[in-house]
Enzyme design. Structure first.
Site, PDB file in Angstrom:
ATOM      1  N   SER A   1      20.014  40.006  24.401  1.00  0.00           N
ATOM      2  CA  SER A   1      20.839  40.775  25.328  1.00  0.00           C
ATOM      3  C   SER A   1      20.667  40.310  26.774  1.00  0.00           C
ATOM      4  O   SER A   1      19.647  39.723  27.152  1.00  0.00           O
ATOM      5  CB  SER A   1      20.493  42.265  25.246  1.00  0.00           C
ATOM      6  OG  SER A   1      20.833  42.799  23.989  1.00  0.00           O
ATOM      7  N   GLN A   2      21.666  40.585  27.574  1.00  0.00           N
ATOM      8  CA  GLN A   2      21.634  40.371  29.016  1.00  0.00           C
ATOM      9  C   GLN A   2      20.386  41.051  29.599  1.00  0.00           C
ATOM     10  O   GLN A   2      20.053  42.171  29.221  1.00  0.00           O
ATOM     11  CB  GLN A   2      22.907  40.976  29.598  1.00  0.00           C
ATOM     12  CG  GLN A   2      23.030  40.991  31.097  1.00  0.00           C
ATOM     13  CD  GLN A   2      24.221  41.836  31.534  1.00  0.00           C
ATOM     14  OE1 GLN A   2      24.786  42.596  30.731  1.00  0.00           O
ATOM     15  NE2 GLN A   2      24.591  41.720  32.781  1.00  0.00           N
TER      16      GLN A   2
END
Length: 217
Positions: A65-66
């Site tokens: 994920s970011q």
């Protein structure tokens, strides 16, 4: 956790520009994001972009994920040093590594054997010794470790799986991307007996949660 020697300047910039600048202020979460070497959790050749403001592929149709989303989901469960936290979807192990710096124990469930092996190797490399990886259907949770002070679901679910709500401790918090396979909303629940309060924290996009109480494969 191993000393964060390599690419520490990139981590500081990531935290300053992508995370703290967006309003996350928890000093312990910020410190964990500065400490954990994210590039060790991103396979080549994508590791060169490990500190970019974006999710990245890790193989087997999965992503890391970011950074901001990792920090936000961590903050939303309000981790404490005495907590036991359950993560659904180990991925490459990065979210579990962040949590390992903040809580007593992390249990993370991964359904894909190759991805679980990747997470296991990565977590061993950074000496995250308080993380246990379980191979299985994350939508069922892990009753032997319950109740959990926090639960993070790192994949898109059509609704919060019932078994996970049941395994949440009194006062515990659960965070998940809830919606369809294309777009979800980040939802945080807090348990008060049989009642759950609910907060909404904006739109997100995750890979689908596959399992008995999620999406079909």
């Amino acid at each position: 956790m191993t000393p964060p020697c390599q690419r520490s300047g990139e981590r500081r910039r990531m935290v300053d520009q992508q995370i703290e600048a967006r309003g996350i202020r928890d000093p312990f979460v910020l410190a964990a994001m500065r400490d954990v070497p994210r590039h060790l959790f991103v396979p080549q050749p994508y590791d060169r972009d490990a500190y970019a403001d974006a999710p990245l592929p890790i193989g087997n149709g999965q992503t890391i994920s970011q950074p901001y989303i990792v920090a936000l989901m961590t903050v939303l469960i309000r981790p404490a040093s005495t907590d036991t936290v359950l993560e659904i979807g180990a991925g490459s192990g990065y979210q579990a590594a962040i949590l390992s710096e903040l809580v007593r124990k992390v249990i993370t469930i991964e359904r894909i054997e190759e991805v679980a092996a990747l997470a296991r190797a990565n977590l061993a490399a950074v000496r995250a010794d308080n993380v246990e990886i379980i191979l299985g259907d994350g939508t069922l949770g892990y009753p032997p470790g319950a109740p959990y002070n926090g639960i993070i679901i790192t994949a898109a679910t059509p609704e919060i799986p019932g078994p996970l709500k049941e395994q949440l401790a009194e006062g515990g918090r659960l965070v998940a991307p809830v919606g369809d396979r294309i777009l979800q909303e980040l939802v945080a629940l807090e348990r008060h007996g049989v009642r759950f309060t609910e907060e909404h924290h904006g739109g997100v996009r995750f890979v689908p949660l596959i399992g008995r109480h999620g999406w079909e494969d």
